[in-house]
Write a protein that holds these residues in place. Structure first.
Motif, PDB file in Angstrom:
ATOM      1  N   ARG A   1       1.520  -1.361  -0.018  1.00  0.00           N
ATOM      2  CA  ARG A   1       0.044  -0.270   0.237  1.00  0.00           C
ATOM      3  C   ARG A   1       0.444   0.853  -0.190  1.00  0.00           C
ATOM      4  O   ARG A   1       1.629   1.335   0.995  1.00  0.00           O
ATOM      5  CB  ARG A   1      -0.825  -0.538   1.315  1.00  0.00           C
ATOM      6  CG  ARG A   1      -1.854  -1.495   1.687  1.00  0.00           C
ATOM      7  CD  ARG A   1      -3.346  -1.061   2.255  1.00  0.00           C
ATOM      8  NE  ARG A   1      -3.157  -2.308   2.501  1.00  0.00           N
ATOM      9  CZ  ARG A   1      -4.020  -2.610   3.612  1.00  0.00           C
ATOM     10  NH1 ARG A   1      -4.094  -1.439   4.357  1.00  0.00           N
ATOM     11  NH2 ARG A   1      -5.054  -3.219   4.129  1.00  0.00           N
TER      12      ARG A   1
ATOM     13  N   GLU B   1       1.144   3.898   1.424  1.00  0.00           N
ATOM     14  CA  GLU B   1       0.686   4.821   2.400  1.00  0.00           C
ATOM     15  C   GLU B   1       2.245   5.583   2.782  1.00  0.00           C
ATOM     16  O   GLU B   1       3.617   5.750   2.675  1.00  0.00           O
ATOM     17  CB  GLU B   1       0.833   3.623   3.756  1.00  0.00           C
ATOM     18  CG  GLU B   1      -0.779   3.341   3.365  1.00  0.00           C
ATOM     19  CD  GLU B   1      -1.246   2.446   4.894  1.00  0.00           C
ATOM     20  OE1 GLU B   1      -2.223   3.424   5.385  1.00  0.00           O
ATOM     21  OE2 GLU B   1      -0.935   1.800   4.838  1.00  0.00           O
TER      22      GLU B   1
ATOM     23  N   TYR C   1       4.226   1.042   6.740  1.00  0.00           N
ATOM     24  CA  TYR C   1       5.094   0.166   6.024  1.00  0.00           C
ATOM     25  C   TYR C   1       4.054   0.161   4.291  1.00  0.00           C
ATOM     26  O   TYR C   1       3.230   0.468   4.479  1.00  0.00           O
ATOM     27  CB  TYR C   1       5.846  -0.871   5.364  1.00  0.00           C
ATOM     28  CG  TYR C   1       6.510  -1.169   7.294  1.00  0.00           C
ATOM     29  CD1 TYR C   1       7.586   0.682   7.309  1.00  0.00           C
ATOM     30  CD2 TYR C   1       6.188  -2.124   8.216  1.00  0.00           C
ATOM     31  CE1 TYR C   1       8.471  -0.044   8.739  1.00  0.00           C
ATOM     32  CE2 TYR C   1       6.812  -1.937   9.593  1.00  0.00           C
ATOM     33  CZ  TYR C   1       7.232  -0.689  10.180  1.00  0.00           C
ATOM     34  OH  TYR C   1       8.062  -0.770  10.819  1.00  0.00           O
TER      35      TYR C   1
ATOM     36  N   GLN D   1       1.597 -10.070   6.133  1.00  0.00           N
ATOM     37  CA  GLN D   1      -0.034 -10.065   6.448  1.00  0.00           C
ATOM     38  C   GLN D   1      -0.171 -11.818   6.780  1.00  0.00           C
ATOM     39  O   GLN D   1       0.415 -12.508   5.962  1.00  0.00           O
ATOM     40  CB  GLN D   1      -1.183  -9.470   6.140  1.00  0.00           C
ATOM     41  CG  GLN D   1      -1.737  -7.448   6.277  1.00  0.00           C
ATOM     42  CD  GLN D   1      -2.652  -7.473   5.151  1.00  0.00           C
ATOM     43  OE1 GLN D   1      -3.960  -8.035   5.226  1.00  0.00           O
ATOM     44  NE2 GLN D   1      -3.643  -6.366   6.068  1.00  0.00           N
TER      45      GLN D   1
ATOM     46  N   ARG E   1     -14.027  -0.480   9.774  1.00  0.00           N
ATOM     47  CA  ARG E   1     -13.274  -0.469   9.176  1.00  0.00           C
ATOM     48  C   ARG E   1     -12.974  -0.094   7.662  1.00  0.00           C
ATOM     49  O   ARG E   1     -13.536   0.397   6.791  1.00  0.00           O
ATOM     50  CB  ARG E   1     -13.490  -1.849   8.995  1.00  0.00           C
ATOM     51  CG  ARG E   1     -13.601  -3.149   9.786  1.00  0.00           C
ATOM     52  CD  ARG E   1     -12.488  -3.861  11.048  1.00  0.00           C
ATOM     53  NE  ARG E   1     -11.469  -4.050  10.176  1.00  0.00           N
ATOM     54  CZ  ARG E   1      -9.932  -4.260   9.533  1.00  0.00           C
ATOM     55  NH1 ARG E   1      -9.399  -2.781  10.429  1.00  0.00           N
ATOM     56  NH2 ARG E   1      -9.858  -4.875   8.987  1.00  0.00           N
TER      57      ARG E   1
ATOM     58  N   ALA F   1      -3.264  -0.942  15.989  1.00  0.00           N
ATOM     59  CA  ALA F   1      -4.134  -2.135  15.406  1.00  0.00           C
ATOM     60  C   ALA F   1      -3.121  -3.064  15.152  1.00  0.00           C
ATOM     61  O   ALA F   1      -2.180  -2.861  14.118  1.00  0.00           O
ATOM     62  CB  ALA F   1      -5.017  -1.186  14.353  1.00  0.00           C
ATOM     63  N   ILE F   2      -3.148  -4.316  15.352  1.00  0.00           N
ATOM     64  CA  ILE F   2      -2.561  -5.630  15.382  1.00  0.00           C
ATOM     65  C   ILE F   2      -2.670  -6.161  14.144  1.00  0.00           C
ATOM     66  O   ILE F   2      -2.213  -6.780  13.409  1.00  0.00           O
ATOM     67  CB  ILE F   2      -2.394  -5.810  16.377  1.00  0.00           C
ATOM     68  CG1 ILE F   2      -0.594  -7.087  16.625  1.00  0.00           C
ATOM     69  CG2 ILE F   2      -3.095  -7.091  17.038  1.00  0.00           C
ATOM     70  CD1 ILE F   2      -0.656  -7.017  17.696  1.00  0.00           C
TER      71      ILE F   2
END
Ligand code: AMP
Length: 460
Positions: free
Chosen positions: A150, A152, A159, A164, A300, A322-323
């Motif tokens: 992403r 970001e 990152y 994930q 979300r 947020a984990i």
């Protein structure tokens, strides 16, 4: 810039180096163990997909699709050639000269495809579920571990390439895929996993975002509530207020928060079946002893979520706390051209999980049990033989070099964190008995070759 300018990792990407990689492996091994106990199976999908897959599932108006995807036309050259030829022809026309080449035909572009590096993995897994007609197998429980992308703004815990750990439970309604028991099982699995990893202080934030029917009514209420206030909000929210009002909740602009706080709450718009579903999830969680906090602001950042939505947060992570996050996506399969296949899943941010675990990094490091120090010409060969024998006994062995003096070997063994140093010199080889020194205590013993492995293992 000179031609020799150093090339660094691209902004937002990073190298995962030892000793940290030991922690990553520790996490992944624990995760695989837990997934096995819950009968989940690994699935691996490609890291790039057709752009449409994400646009249709995650949603055009989400930050992920609108701003953060790495997307390109494939093959990229063709499009560039088209643009270049178009520029040249229009410039030539303007300047009244003959164009230097021909305009690349639009038809030739028909073979190009828009592709995207996956920003998340649920869409890819649901695509695979449909493509391989996996509904024939009843309820599917998948997990996968891999990189996501992403665009970001990078910061600690955020990152552009991140990892994930995904899990999805998906199948036809007849297989029980809609049951609140599935939601509760997923949440209980996560609690077990975090506990197993030794991550304390987590909070499970739980909400229901309702089904498409509730969403129509809720979106209408939001749209109405936003009409008079939207002009005071950021430009993104002004657009969202019209196109996809639910996405206003993704806004991070501090000035907009008091306005967002006053907007209608989804919990007041759930229909009877959604309310019941959500109550049952909570009841099972209570029975299983999994603590949670209700948060009806949690919607979300992805459009496909229905009913149960959740996040686990962790105190030690700071701004990016947020984990992991997840939820139900009961209509996703249909929107991708598949049959009805209710599902629920989550994505753990592995980078953040590792960050939260960092303090215990020492505990999972492996260090050499023995450093073999060959002394003098020809001893590399003997050391290699010995190393092979000891490694067959599952010992972690580090090998020195016959050109090192004894002092240098000791320094190298200490730097490597070895427990023992094993001296391999001409005399030792002749007698087949080796000097084994325990580095911490300085105690040294002579050990016959056949007893070496046992001796090292027994003093671990
Ligand atoms: P999402 O797919 O946005 O629900 O994200 C699920 C989890 O992935 C989040 O809770 C984070 O832990 C992690 N995550 C999302 N974006 C990033 C990122 N840019 N860098 C690191 N972790 C991320």
């Amino acid at each position: 810039m000179t031609g020799n300018c150093m090339i660094k990792a691209v902004r937002g990407t990073r190298d995962l180096l030892p000793p940290d990689t030991a922690l990553w492996n520790f996490v992944e091994a624990a995760v695989r163990d837990v997934f096995r106990a819950y009968n989940f199976h690994e699935i691996r999908t490609p890291i790039f997909e057709e752009t449409q897959l994400f646009a249709r599932s995650v949603g055009e108006e989400t930050d992920i699709v609108a701003k953060e995807m790495y997307t390109w036309e494939d093959p990229p050259r063709l499009l560039q050639e088209y643009i270049d030829s178009y520029r040249e022809v229009t410039a030539a026309l303007r300047e009244g000269r003959q164009p230097s080449g021909k305009l690349v035909s639009l038809e030739s572009l028909a073979g190009t495809q828009s592709l995207t590096l996956r920003p998340e993995n649920t869409a890819g897994i649901v695509r695979a579920y449909i493509e391989h007609k996996m509904w024939n197998r009843g309820l599917n429980k998948f997990y996968s571990i891999g990189p996501m992308f992403r665009r970001e703004r990078p910061q600690k815990g955020r990152y552009r390439q991140f990892y994930q750990i995904d899990a999805e439970v998906i199948g036809p309604p007849s297989a029980g895929s809609e049951s609140p028991a599935r939601d509760a099982e997923i949440l209980e699995l996560l609690a077990t996993l975090l506990d197993r990893l030794g991550i304390k202080d987590w909070t499970l934030q739980l909400n229901s975002v309702g089904c498409p029917n509730d969403r129509v009514v809720y979106n209408e209420a939001l749209r109405k509530a936003l009409e008079p206030v939207a002009p005071k909000m950021c430009s993104d929210c002004q657009r969202r207020a019209v196109t996809n009002p639910l996405r206003v909740f993704d806004c991070k602009v501090p000035e907009d928060q008091p306005i967002i706080e006053k907007l209608p709450r989804i919990s007041h718009y759930l229909d009877e079946s959604c309310r019941k579903h959500f109550e049952q999830v909570q009841e099972i969680l209570k029975a299983a002893g999994v603590p949670f906090t209700l948060n009806d602001r949690l919607v979300r950042g992805l459009d496909y979520y229905t009913r149960t939505a959740f996040e686990f947060t962790h105190g030690a992570l700071g701004a990016q706390n947020a984990i992991l996050g997840g939820g139900r996506y009961d209509g996703l399969s249909e929107s991708l051209g598949g049959p009805s296949a209710p599902g629920i899943g989550f994505a753990i941010g592995e980078d953040r999980l590792v960050l939260a675990l960092k303090e215990s990094a020492e505990a999972v490091q492996h260090k050499p049990e023995v450093y073999i120090a060959p002394l003098g010409p020809g001893m590399d060969r003997e050391a290699a033989r010995l190393a092979r024998e000891l490694r067959h006994h599952d010992l972690v062995v580090e090998l020195g070099d016959e050109t090192f003096r004894l002092k240098k070997s000791f320094e190298a063994a200490t730097r490597a964190g070895a427990r023992f140093i094993l001296i391999v010199g001409e005399n030792e080889v002749k007698t087949d008995t080796f000097a084994l020194k325990h580095l911490a205590s300085g105690e040294q013993v002579s050990v016959p070759r056949a007893e070496l492995a046992l001796r090292i293992q027994s003093t671990l």
